[in-house]
Design an enzyme around this catalytic site. Structure first.
Site, short mmCIF file in Angstrom:
data_model
loop_
_atom_site.label_atom_id
_atom_site.label_comp_id
_atom_site.label_asym_id
_atom_site.label_seq_id
_atom_site.Cartn_x
_atom_site.Cartn_y
_atom_site.Cartn_z
N GLU A 197 0.82 -1.22 0.00
CA GLU A 197 0.00 0.00 0.00
C GLU A 197 0.85 1.27 0.00
O GLU A 197 0.32 2.38 0.00
CB GLU A 197 -0.95 -0.01 1.19
CG GLU A 197 -2.18 -0.86 1.00
CD GLU A 197 -1.87 -2.34 0.75
OE1 GLU A 197 -2.26 -2.85 -0.33
OE2 GLU A 197 -1.24 -2.97 1.61
N ASN A 281 -0.46 -7.94 -3.52
CA ASN A 281 -1.14 -7.15 -4.53
C ASN A 281 -0.19 -6.19 -5.26
O ASN A 281 0.81 -5.75 -4.70
CB ASN A 281 -2.26 -6.33 -3.89
CG ASN A 281 -1.74 -5.33 -2.87
OD1 ASN A 281 -1.35 -5.71 -1.78
ND2 ASN A 281 -1.72 -4.06 -3.21
N ASP A 323 -7.25 -5.79 -4.79
CA ASP A 323 -6.34 -6.03 -3.67
C ASP A 323 -6.38 -7.48 -3.22
O ASP A 323 -6.33 -7.78 -2.03
CB ASP A 323 -6.65 -5.09 -2.49
CG ASP A 323 -5.65 -5.23 -1.35
OD1 ASP A 323 -4.44 -5.35 -1.62
OD2 ASP A 323 -6.07 -5.25 -0.17
#
Length: 597
Positions: A197, A281, A323
């Site tokens: 992220e 991801n 994700d």
């Protein structure tokens, strides 16, 4: 039975235990050598089964289970680790500041033998995506190995707690952290990073167990030389063959900030000499910013232990839209499929399907949905491709509704257990859907690189959690238990035909492995997101242990003190967990249970 026969049986049992302990010291991390009542690896064994061969606790007596002792860690964030038990000592590692504790099981109440404080950088807390958790340690050859949030792997002398070495592997200034539990195989310590992220480029690294020096590092994106792809690489599906796909399947330069972090679980097959692990991801979440399949993210690698060279790869979610990290556990079993014996890897993925894959080749043998799935119509077994549902594809400026499963997936990090007795997979998971709106996002090192606003909510039926017994060969549910909140703890199966798991309200439960009937439960002080283990104590009795302490992504509204009125908090999880604070509180305590004397 005559007394001399009883003494002979006791002597034989003692010699068996001593032999297993000797073999364990000679072959650290060897498959099944932790089974003589110990728990030396995060999953109990190299195959990631999370199965205990102990059978003193059964369906007939589990209702009598009672606390043996407890231990306060002093931390108040999410406790996701599995305790280790080696001989007469238990080792537990907590969330940041990642203190490692050694408890003396040979004494009443298991007093503290020593504690090791690694003193990680405080700034690591600010770049931990989803709570400052740690998923546990590993033991081998007189050493305990664990990771710290600020990207250090540390080896500690198991007897004294003295530091033997530490290796600095990443940079928190880039948003890089480490939360996963190492796996130790032979003379290698395998570790991976977190930070998808934040646009952190993923890797798996092998360290020398004696010195901490890097033996090899395999990146998840980039040119073949970085990914350790060479002549041995023979993926089953044609789309995974070609030169430097880790570059060409991305927009120019995007692979450098593309994610694919290896923050989950690692398995090893000693016969095939293959290491299996999933990749996370791609970054950012907004898929329109990264056209292409985005290799080698959201998939599973098989690699050689000694060199790290890739042997095959399979991508669960090409060009991941939601994700759906591929980091979940890969459970190694041998099974008869289509009338043939096959060495398979069973993987319950975030995209909502349980995969059964030939672990010698990477061929997908089956992939069946275990939760409500609206984001795809299944997996094409001829091509191996996930068949996305076009109406659920995120588009900038458009709100896409009823995305099921959510970004945490049908199942997130929380590890399943497999029983070779029942041949069932026991899956702790969630029942959630979400609405999502994506936006253009710029990369700035050390800051969130997401580009999506998400709001999660309960799935069909209104319950947010499930505990499912799954037949991996038949590809179907055998039984299910519904829970009010996501089941964010790990699972443990035992030879007593019991399965243990915890709930976010703090209930620790034992259920019948064949029927799912709840046979015992105990209320702890805080929600349970830890991994249960079972061990034989120095007194010869079977024990069950679990860490209590709510947190993680699902529990961040409590452990992080977030305002749940902001539905986008905790990357959208807060919207689904507004009532969690009324059901539990912060905590950090080890609970150990046994049958009464």
């Amino acid at each position: 039975m005559r007394s001399d026969e009883q003494h002979a049986k006791k002597r034989s049992a003692r010699w068996t235990r001593l032999l297993l302990l000797l073999l364990s010291s000679l072959l650290p991390g060897a498959l099944a050598l932790s089974q003589d009542g110990q728990w030396t690896l995060p999953a109990g064994d190299l195959a990631s089964m999370r199965f205990s061969s102990l059978d003193q606790i059964t369906g007939a007596n589990v209702a009598r289970l009672q606390p043996a002792f407890t231990f306060e860690t002093g931390a108040m964030r999410g406790h996701e680790a599995a305790p280790l038990v080696v001989g007469g000592t238990m080792y537990i590692v907590g969330p940041y500041p990642n203190v490692l504790f050694a408890l003396d099981l040979t004494k009443p109440g298991a007093p503290l033998k020593w504690k090791f404080e690694p003193k990680p950088e405080a700034g690591a807390q600010g770049v931990a995506c989803c709570d400052v958790v740690n998923r546990g340690a590993a033991y081998a050859d007189g050493r305990v190995f664990f990771n710290t949030l600020d990207n250090q792997t540390i080896a500690v002398d198991a007897a004294s707690g003295a530091e033997l070495w530490r290796a600095k592997l990443g940079d928190i200034r880039l948003g890089e952290t480490m939360t996963m539990a190492p796996l130790v195989v032979k003379n290698k310590v395998l570790v991976g990073n977190s930070g998808g992220e934040f646009g952190v480029r993923g890797w798996l690294t092998a360290l020398d167990a004696a010195t901490g020096k890097t033996a090899w590092r395999a990146w998840s994106t980039g040119p073949d030389r970085d990914v350790l792809i060479g002549a041995q690489f023979k993926p089953f599906y044609p789309q995974d063959r070609g030169k430097d796909l880790g570059v060409s399947s991305w927009p120019p330069e995007a692979w450098k900030i593309g994610g694919g972090n290896a923050w989950g679980w690692i398995s090893y097959d000693p016969e095939l000499d293959l290491v299996y692990y999933g990749t996370g991801n791609p970054g950012p979440w907004n898929p329109e910013q990264r056209p292409g399949d985005n290799r080698w993210t959201s998939g599973v690698f098989a690699r050689r232990l000694d060199t790290g060279e890739a042997v095959w790869f399979y991508q669960f979610s090409p060009h991941d839209l939601h994700d759906y990290d591929g980091v979940n556990e890969n459970i190694l079993i041998d099974a008869e499929i289509g009338g043939k014996p096959r060495k398979v890897l069973v993987h319950p993925d975030r995209n909502g399907h349980v995969y059964v894959i030939d672990r010698t080749s990477g061929e997908v043998l089956s992939a069946n949905a275990f939760v409500k799935v609206t984001t795809s119509s299944g997996v094409d077994l001829k091509t191996g491709r996930l068949l996305y549902e076009p109406s659920k594809e995120p588009k900038v400026g458009k709100t896409v509704r009823e995305i099921c499963p959510t970004s945490p997936g049908g199942k997130d990090w929380q590890p399943s257990a497999y029983s070779p007795r029942t041949r069932l997979l026991y899956i702790p998971h969630q029942n959630l859907c979400q609405d999502s709106q994506t936006s253009q996002v710029s990369y700035i090192a050390g800051t969130p690189y997401v580009g999506a606003d998400v709001k999660m909510y309960p799935g069909p039926g209104g319950h947010r959690g499930m505990f499912t017994a799954w037949d991996p060969i038949a590809g179907k549910v055998v039984w299910q238990k519904q829970e009010p909140f996501p089941v964010w703890s790990g699972a443990l199966a035992t030879a007593g035909d019991l399965v243990f798991f915890g709930t976010m309200e703090g209930w620790f439960k034992a259920v019948d492995a064949k029927s799912g009937a709840v046979l015992w439960q105990y209320k702890t002080d805080s929600g349970i997101i830890g991994q249960p283990v079972s061990y034989r104590g120095p007194d010869g009795k079977q024990y069950v242990a679990v860490l209590s302490g709510v947190g993680g992504w699902a529990g961040a509204v409590v452990s992080g003190g977030l305002d749940a009125r902001d539905g986008t908090a905790a990357l959208g999880f807060a919207n689904a967990m507004k009532d969690l604070a009324a059901a539990t509180r912060k905590g950090g305590k080890l609970y150990v249970f046994k049958l009464p004397d």
